[in-house]
Design an enzyme around this catalytic site. Sequence first.
Site, short mmCIF file in Angstrom:
data_model
loop_
_atom_site.label_atom_id
_atom_site.label_comp_id
_atom_site.label_asym_id
_atom_site.label_seq_id
_atom_site.Cartn_x
_atom_site.Cartn_y
_atom_site.Cartn_z
N ARG A 33 0.19 12.55 -8.78
CA ARG A 33 0.77 11.21 -8.59
C ARG A 33 2.20 11.16 -9.12
NH1 ARG A 33 -3.36 7.67 -7.05
NH2 ARG A 33 -5.35 8.03 -8.08
N PHE A 53 -2.52 15.95 4.68
CA PHE A 53 -2.84 15.30 3.42
C PHE A 53 -1.65 15.50 2.49
CE2 PHE A 53 -4.60 14.81 -0.80
CZ PHE A 53 -5.35 13.66 -0.64
N ASP A 64 -3.95 5.51 6.65
CA ASP A 64 -4.42 6.61 7.50
C ASP A 64 -5.34 6.01 8.56
OD1 ASP A 64 -5.21 9.05 8.51
OD2 ASP A 64 -6.46 9.61 6.82
N GLU A 122 0.85 -1.20 0.00
CA GLU A 122 0.00 0.00 0.00
C GLU A 122 0.88 1.24 0.00
OE1 GLU A 122 -2.67 1.50 -0.42
OE2 GLU A 122 -4.33 0.88 0.85
N ASP A 123 0.35 2.32 -0.53
CA ASP A 123 1.06 3.59 -0.53
C ASP A 123 1.07 4.21 0.87
OD1 ASP A 123 -1.68 3.96 -0.58
OD2 ASP A 123 -1.69 5.41 -2.21
P1 IMP Z 1 -7.30 4.72 4.95
O1 IMP Z 1 -8.46 3.83 4.57
O2 IMP Z 1 -7.75 5.96 5.69
O3 IMP Z 1 -6.19 4.01 5.67
O4 IMP Z 1 -6.71 5.32 3.62
C1 IMP Z 1 -6.21 4.56 2.64
C2 IMP Z 1 -6.25 5.24 1.28
O5 IMP Z 1 -6.66 6.62 1.35
C3 IMP Z 1 -4.86 5.26 0.70
O6 IMP Z 1 -4.59 4.08 -0.03
C4 IMP Z 1 -4.88 6.48 -0.17
O7 IMP Z 1 -5.41 6.15 -1.44
C5 IMP Z 1 -5.84 7.42 0.53
N1 IMP Z 1 -5.10 8.39 1.37
C6 IMP Z 1 -4.99 8.41 2.72
N2 IMP Z 1 -4.24 9.46 3.12
C7 IMP Z 1 -3.88 10.10 1.99
C8 IMP Z 1 -3.05 11.27 1.74
O8 IMP Z 1 -2.50 11.94 2.64
N3 IMP Z 1 -2.90 11.62 0.44
C9 IMP Z 1 -3.46 10.93 -0.60
N4 IMP Z 1 -4.21 9.83 -0.40
C10 IMP Z 1 -4.42 9.42 0.88
#
Ligand code: IMP
Length: 192
Positions: free
Chosen positions: A177, A164, A115, A111-112
């Site tokens: 990206r 963010f 959060d 995963e990138d």
């Molecule tokens: P989560 O479900 O909140 O853990 O977020 C996962 C997904 O939200 C990541 O795979 C990203 O695609 C997107 N995401 C979360 N934080 C960021 C950020 O700071 N910038 C861009 N995309 C984010």
Amino acid sequence: MSTVSETYEGTIEREIYSAPQIAGAIEQLAARIAADFAGQPLLLLGVLKGALYVVTDLARAIARISDGPSEVIVDFICVSSYGNQTRSSGEVRMLKDTTETVTGRNVVIVEDIVDNGLTLEYLHALLAERKPARLSTCVLFDKPYHRRVDVPIDYVGLQCPDEFVVGYGLDYQELFRNLPYLAQLQPWVFST
Ligand code: IMP
């Protein structure tokens, strides 16, 4: 005609991690993964679109390490997470499933960024149901401040500030990206 760089001009507040810092973190992740899967086949499963650069750079970094996995196969899963503009709700829509079979394989989900953790939790549960031999998770950028679930992360690259962020695969409204570094955007960008 304007260039992409011109489009991005004036939108970046600050650089958080440079391209060489990210490359260094990828090398370290590769070393750990290569050691843990030494002599075994490995399926690296990148989560599109954000992990496109992480998984390709990671796969090539693992290839440079001797005594690593016996083989590395790269596959992708594509999901879209609902939510507001800057935070996911955990409601995940599958846009493309894996091409490779997961059952009986050593799988590392790549995963990138994590959060609140809901996207990774969804993917981990989905893939665990398919009974892989071993299921691990690798995340390049960790934002632990708003975690809503205790999802296991085996390999973490870099800590990310509670902002963010964009670049190195991460987008804001599909843009940024292809920035080679991780950046924070200027506040005005979110109001346009
Ligand atoms: P989560 O479900 O909140 O853990 O977020 C996962 C997904 O939200 C990541 O795979 C990203 O695609 C997107 N995401 C979360 N934080 C960021 C950020 O700071 N910038 C861009 N995309 C984010």
